[in-house]
Design an enzyme around this catalytic site. Structure first.
Site, PDB file in Angstrom:
ATOM      1  N   LYS A 175      -3.200 -14.973   2.109  1.00 12.63           N
ATOM      2  CA  LYS A 175      -3.291 -13.752   1.316  1.00 12.63           C
ATOM      3  C   LYS A 175      -1.963 -13.605   0.585  1.00 12.63           C
ATOM      4  O   LYS A 175      -0.983 -13.106   1.129  1.00 12.63           O
ATOM      5  CB  LYS A 175      -3.579 -12.550   2.213  1.00 12.63           C
ATOM      6  CG  LYS A 175      -4.220 -11.355   1.494  1.00 12.63           C
ATOM      7  CD  LYS A 175      -3.345 -10.688   0.453  1.00 12.63           C
ATOM      8  CE  LYS A 175      -2.161  -9.964   1.069  1.00 12.63           C
ATOM      9  NZ  LYS A 175      -1.310  -9.318  -0.026  1.00 12.63           N
ATOM     10  N   CYS A 283      15.716 -11.915   1.063  1.00 12.42           N
ATOM     11  CA  CYS A 283      15.892 -11.170   2.315  1.00 12.42           C
ATOM     12  C   CYS A 283      17.174 -11.535   3.044  1.00 12.42           C
ATOM     13  O   CYS A 283      17.730 -10.707   3.768  1.00 12.42           O
ATOM     14  CB  CYS A 283      14.690 -11.386   3.228  1.00 12.42           C
ATOM     15  SG  CYS A 283      14.342 -13.120   3.583  1.00 12.42           S
TER      16      CYS A 283
END
Length: 479
Positions: A175, A283
């Site tokens: 996804k 990140c």
């Protein structure tokens, strides 16, 4: 990939038109690039069913060497698309093309090849002698994996899940984020070219509702997620309720500790990538810069000069170091944090707004705040843009305390010509990964965080182990 073919999902070994689409906006212009697929909950159900279909189930029992050969074909198909994939991602999310060639072009094929080699000689069982009898310890594929990935590094963060999962014998439902739904279909094209069995890899880009359905689906055996800590908490809670394995690679607010013997030029040159890579949309960035009081003014000036020197522009230009952010919404978020910094009394020493020479797209000037209280929001919250904070410290012990004064623990850096001293500091930082005089992800070493930065590890042999479940078979008698 033709933009005429972007409105498809890949389920059960074949493409089918998506019933729902969303526009993908080019980050550098703010104009529509193409319409991308957006999976519905029904599409997610179909993809999970395909991942449990007969060919996908057969993949689990395929000999490791046969899986390795299929993965090598998959790697070759990805490698053949590397340049076009790199350019597509840069247009989707604004990543400078020189970085995109490595991250989105080269890395996926290399990672697949790495796990193909790891699995080729894999032995599923080992025997351990007991006081009476013995035990066969067996590694089995965990099953259907729901992989949910963000938009900032869409190709590498997806392949860090797909490659070890497929190597282990699992089937995958990917996804991908709607902002980068177009490049996700490259995985589908490569899987089809490589002849991966139907249902082994399904590609269903979608929104939060599609992700929620995948996380809670009763026929999914594991979730592997990269994204925000807020979303990770919700996913972790649902997987806890279902007693379902989950890997969470979440946010970060990592510290760069500059020691008092650090060389200014070498350190600032290293911070160029360690603190600003991918327009700040990374990140593991060292976005909190901790500087000794004895050299504070010197480093503040040098870091501000670095920010002002970075080339901001078209992500497809070879000399661009800072491209646009992924979306208008992301730019507004970053600008709000910059205003928070100004309102908090921090000293703005570089940037602070939208570049005047970039009237289109979602650009933000590289921004640096000095005299930042580590308790302030701009020092504690993940901004996810080209914004750094600088905070002074008195001695090494205080530097470690400030670095650890964060809910996050994903990465970090220590800067000093004294490697042993810097490594001792690195050992004291409460984080999952850290670099000395540089920061890079190593394909052969585990990557992941502690505290609010996540659970579990990706990459390295540890990344493969995450897709096995362990079974012990005790037997009486000799082995």
């Amino acid at each position: 990939m033709s933009f005429a073919d972007t409105q498809n999902l890949y389920i059960g070994g074949g493409f089918r038109p998506a019933t729902k689409t969303v526009p993908v906006i080019e980050a550098a212009t703010g104009e529509p690039l193409a319409d991308g697929p957006c999976a519905t909950e029904t599409d997610i159900d179909d993809a999970v069913a395909a991942a449990r279909g007969p060919e996908a189930l057969a993949w689990r029992t395929t000999e490791p060497r046969e899986r390795a050969e299929a993965l090598q074909r998959f790697a070759a198909a990805l490698r053949a698309r590397a340049e076009s994939t790199s350019m597509l991602v840069s247009r989707e999310n604004g990543m400078p093309i020189t970085l995109s060639r490595m991250a989105n072009g080269a890395f996926p094929a290399v990672a697949v090849g790495y796990y193909a080699k790891l699995i080729a000689g894999f032995e599923a069982e080992e025997t351990r002698q007991a006081r009476i009898g013995h035990t066969i310890v067996r590694r089995e594929p965990i099953g259907v994996v729901g992989a949910i990935t963000p938009w900032n590094y869409p190709q590498p963060l997806a392949i860090m899940k797909i490659a070890p999962a497929l190597a282990a014998g699992c089937s995958v439902v990917l996804k991908a984020a709607p902002e980068t739904s177009l490049d996700a279909l490259v995985f589908a094209e490569a899987a089809e070219e490589a002849g991966l069995p139907a249902g082994v890899l399904n590609v269903v880009p979608g929104d939060a509702a599609a992700g929620a359905r995948l996380v809670s689906h009763p026929d999914v055996d594991k979730i592997a997620f990269t994204g925000s800590t807020a979303a990770g908490r919700a996913i972790g809670a649902e997987c806890g309720r279902l007693i379902r394995p989950v890997t969470l690679e979440l946010g970060g607010k990592s510290a760069a500790i500059i020691l008092d013997d650090a060389d200014v030029s070498a350190t600032v040159n290293g911070l160029r990538s360690a603190s600003f890579v991918n327009n700040g949309q990374t990140c593991h960035l060292s976005s909190r810069i901790l500087v000794p009081e004895s050299r504070y003014a010197e480093f503040v000036d040098a870091i501000a000069a670095l920010a002002d020197d970075l080339t901001v522009g078209d992500p497809l230009a070879e000399d661009t170091e800072i491209g646009p952010l992924v979306s208008s919404r992301q730019r507004e978020r970053v600008l709000e944090y910059i205003q928070l910094g100004i309102d908090s009394g921090a000293k703005l020493v570089a940037g602070g707004g939208i570049p005047k020479d970039q009237p289109r797209g979602w650009f933000v000037s590289p921004t640096v705040f000095a005299d930042v209280d580590n308790a302030s929001r701009i020092a504690q919250e993940e901004i996810f843009g080209p914004v750094l904070t600088i905070t002074p410290y008195r001695d090494d012990a205080e530097a470690v305390r400030i670095a650890n004064d964060s809910e996050f623990g994903l990465a970090g850096t220590v800067w000093s010509p004294d490697i042993d001293r810097a490594t001792d500091i690195a050992r004291a930082i409460d984080t999952g990964t850290i670099g000395v005089n540089e920061y890079q992800l190593d394909l052969q070493a585990p990557f992941g965080g502690v505290k609010a930065s996540g659970l579990g590890r990706e990459l390295g042999p540890e990344g493969l182990e995450a897709y096995f479940r362990i079974k012990s078979i005790y037997r009486v008698g000799p082995a």
